[in-house]
Design a protein around this motif. Structure first.
Motif, PDB file in Angstrom:
ATOM      1  N   UNK A 109     -12.122  20.369  -7.393  1.00  0.00           N
ATOM      2  CA  UNK A 109     -11.015  19.478  -7.422  1.00  0.00           C
ATOM      3  C   UNK A 109     -11.025  19.120  -8.875  1.00  0.00           C
ATOM      4  N   UNK A 110     -11.287  19.666  -9.917  1.00  0.00           N
ATOM      5  CA  UNK A 110     -11.159  19.522 -11.385  1.00  0.00           C
ATOM      6  C   UNK A 110     -12.212  20.022 -12.118  1.00  0.00           C
ATOM      7  N   UNK A 111     -12.527  19.229 -13.307  1.00  0.00           N
ATOM      8  CA  UNK A 111     -13.557  19.877 -14.114  1.00  0.00           C
ATOM      9  C   UNK A 111     -14.064  18.672 -14.795  1.00  0.00           C
ATOM     10  N   UNK A 112     -15.234  18.861 -15.514  1.00  0.00           N
ATOM     11  CA  UNK A 112     -16.136  17.777 -16.167  1.00  0.00           C
ATOM     12  C   UNK A 112     -15.356  17.899 -17.493  1.00  0.00           C
ATOM     13  N   UNK A 113     -15.500  16.744 -18.002  1.00  0.00           N
ATOM     14  CA  UNK A 113     -15.063  16.549 -19.373  1.00  0.00           C
ATOM     15  C   UNK A 113     -15.897  17.202 -20.420  1.00  0.00           C
ATOM     16  N   UNK A 145     -11.746  27.660 -15.489  1.00  0.00           N
ATOM     17  CA  UNK A 145     -10.791  28.442 -16.579  1.00  0.00           C
ATOM     18  C   UNK A 145     -11.518  28.468 -17.830  1.00  0.00           C
ATOM     19  N   UNK A 146     -11.027  29.103 -18.570  1.00  0.00           N
ATOM     20  CA  UNK A 146     -11.556  29.587 -20.052  1.00  0.00           C
ATOM     21  C   UNK A 146     -11.467  28.512 -21.127  1.00  0.00           C
ATOM     22  N   UNK A 147     -11.163  27.245 -20.771  1.00  0.00           N
ATOM     23  CA  UNK A 147     -11.084  25.989 -21.366  1.00  0.00           C
ATOM     24  C   UNK A 147     -12.653  25.525 -21.802  1.00  0.00           C
ATOM     25  N   UNK A 148     -12.426  24.560 -22.767  1.00  0.00           N
ATOM     26  CA  UNK A 148     -13.806  23.842 -23.019  1.00  0.00           C
ATOM     27  C   UNK A 148     -14.369  22.943 -21.776  1.00  0.00           C
ATOM     28  N   UNK A 151     -15.751  25.727 -19.212  1.00  0.00           N
ATOM     29  CA  UNK A 151     -17.271  26.180 -19.626  1.00  0.00           C
ATOM     30  C   UNK A 151     -18.119  25.088 -19.545  1.00  0.00           C
ATOM     31  N   UNK A 152     -17.661  23.782 -19.756  1.00  0.00           N
ATOM     32  CA  UNK A 152     -18.691  22.811 -19.514  1.00  0.00           C
ATOM     33  C   UNK A 152     -19.162  22.652 -18.131  1.00  0.00           C
ATOM     34  N   UNK A 153     -18.154  22.646 -17.259  1.00  0.00           N
ATOM     35  CA  UNK A 153     -18.548  22.617 -15.861  1.00  0.00           C
ATOM     36  C   UNK A 153     -19.075  23.710 -15.303  1.00  0.00           C
ATOM     37  N   UNK A 154     -18.915  24.961 -15.964  1.00  0.00           N
ATOM     38  CA  UNK A 154     -19.713  26.242 -15.350  1.00  0.00           C
ATOM     39  C   UNK A 154     -21.113  26.063 -15.618  1.00  0.00           C
ATOM     40  N   UNK A 155     -21.480  25.770 -16.958  1.00  0.00           N
ATOM     41  CA  UNK A 155     -22.621  25.289 -17.414  1.00  0.00           C
ATOM     42  C   UNK A 155     -23.733  24.168 -16.658  1.00  0.00           C
ATOM     43  N   UNK A 156     -22.568  23.312 -16.396  1.00  0.00           N
ATOM     44  CA  UNK A 156     -23.449  21.923 -15.286  1.00  0.00           C
ATOM     45  C   UNK A 156     -23.710  22.591 -14.233  1.00  0.00           C
ATOM     46  N   UNK A 197     -20.278  38.446 -15.459  1.00  0.00           N
ATOM     47  CA  UNK A 197     -21.486  38.780 -15.786  1.00  0.00           C
ATOM     48  C   UNK A 197     -22.610  37.303 -15.509  1.00  0.00           C
ATOM     49  N   UNK A 198     -23.958  37.748 -15.541  1.00  0.00           N
ATOM     50  CA  UNK A 198     -24.712  36.683 -15.275  1.00  0.00           C
ATOM     51  C   UNK A 198     -24.338  35.368 -16.247  1.00  0.00           C
ATOM     52  N   UNK A 199     -24.465  34.134 -15.780  1.00  0.00           N
ATOM     53  CA  UNK A 199     -24.259  32.992 -16.749  1.00  0.00           C
ATOM     54  C   UNK A 199     -25.817  32.536 -17.207  1.00  0.00           C
ATOM     55  N   UNK A 200     -26.014  32.496 -18.489  1.00  0.00           N
ATOM     56  CA  UNK A 200     -26.994  32.363 -19.147  1.00  0.00           C
ATOM     57  C   UNK A 200     -27.099  31.112 -19.696  1.00  0.00           C
ATOM     58  N   UNK A 201     -28.453  30.279 -19.790  1.00  0.00           N
ATOM     59  CA  UNK A 201     -28.539  29.137 -20.590  1.00  0.00           C
ATOM     60  C   UNK A 201     -28.213  29.421 -21.976  1.00  0.00           C
TER      61      UNK A 201
END
Length: 204
Positions: A109-113, A145-148, A151-156, A197-201
């Motif tokens: 439903x969206x992304x993190x800032x 999406x490949x936006x900032x 990407x922030x949301x993916x790592x969270x 690919x695996x999402x690494x820290x």
């Protein structure tokens, strides 16, 4: 245009739809007025039925029928081991139409800032963790999406799933920087899924 309050209000509402402005809204309204029985009345009835009977699932984020339940969450007739996490229902539909992915969807439903995590409670990340724990999920594919912000949301999400030991992957090649999932063609989506690919820290 005649100053009719009902029409002016309708122009304002239709102009808020994606890709439409006042001129397009006026053309649509004139078409509806000229086809009152064929288009306007059935559309008004359908809109009322959707408003009453369709809502967003609070567990997975997909659209569901209030009378039939959520087809995306229903495990009676399907047993998948993967969940694809997307930002919007439009992203879900794009991937479904491509027939690339066979599994469950989870719509945030969206992304993190990128500058603040204050919005995390508005997304369905907690229910994603719950689904992974309860549904024997082997892999979570993050298709943000490949936006900032994406990407922030993916790592969270990756951090939130640490306790589950589930495999977490991210769409890779074929996904252009700044690209949004719903705007990609089938070939690009196919490449992005196959080359995930695996999402690494990234932390030290």
């Amino acid at each position: 245009m005649q100053n009719i309050n009902e029409i002016e209000q309708l122009i304002k509402l239709i102009s808020k739809l994606p890709g439409l402005g006042p001129k397009s809204a006026k053309r649509i309204i004139l078409k509806l007025i000229n086809s009152r029985d064929e288009l306007m009345k059935p559309m008004a009835n359908s809109l009322r039925e959707v408003y009453t009977n369709v809502s967003r699932c609070k567990y997975c984020g997909s659209l569901k029928s209030n009378s039939l339940g959520c087809n995306n969450c229903d495990t009676k007739n399907k047993k998948f081991s993967k969940i694809c996490v997307v930002e919007s229902i439009a992203d879900q539909w794009s991937i479904e139409n491509s027939n690339i992915f066979q599994g469950y969807f989870h719509i945030l439903g969206g992304t993190l800032s990128s500058s603040s995590l204050k919005q995390k409670e508005d997304l369905l990340i907690s229910s994603l963790v719950e689904r992974v724990k309860n549904e024997a999920i082997e892999e979570v594919i993050i298709a943000t999406s490949a936006t900032v912000e994406g990407q922030t949301t993916a790592h969270y999400i990756k951090d939130s799933l640490k306790s589950t030991n589930v495999k977490v992957s991210k769409l890779a090649q074929g996904l252009p920087v700044g690209g949004e999932i719903e705007s990609l063609d089938d070939g690009t989506l196919f490449s992005a899924f196959n080359n995930r690919k695996s999402l690494e820290d990234n932390s030290d």
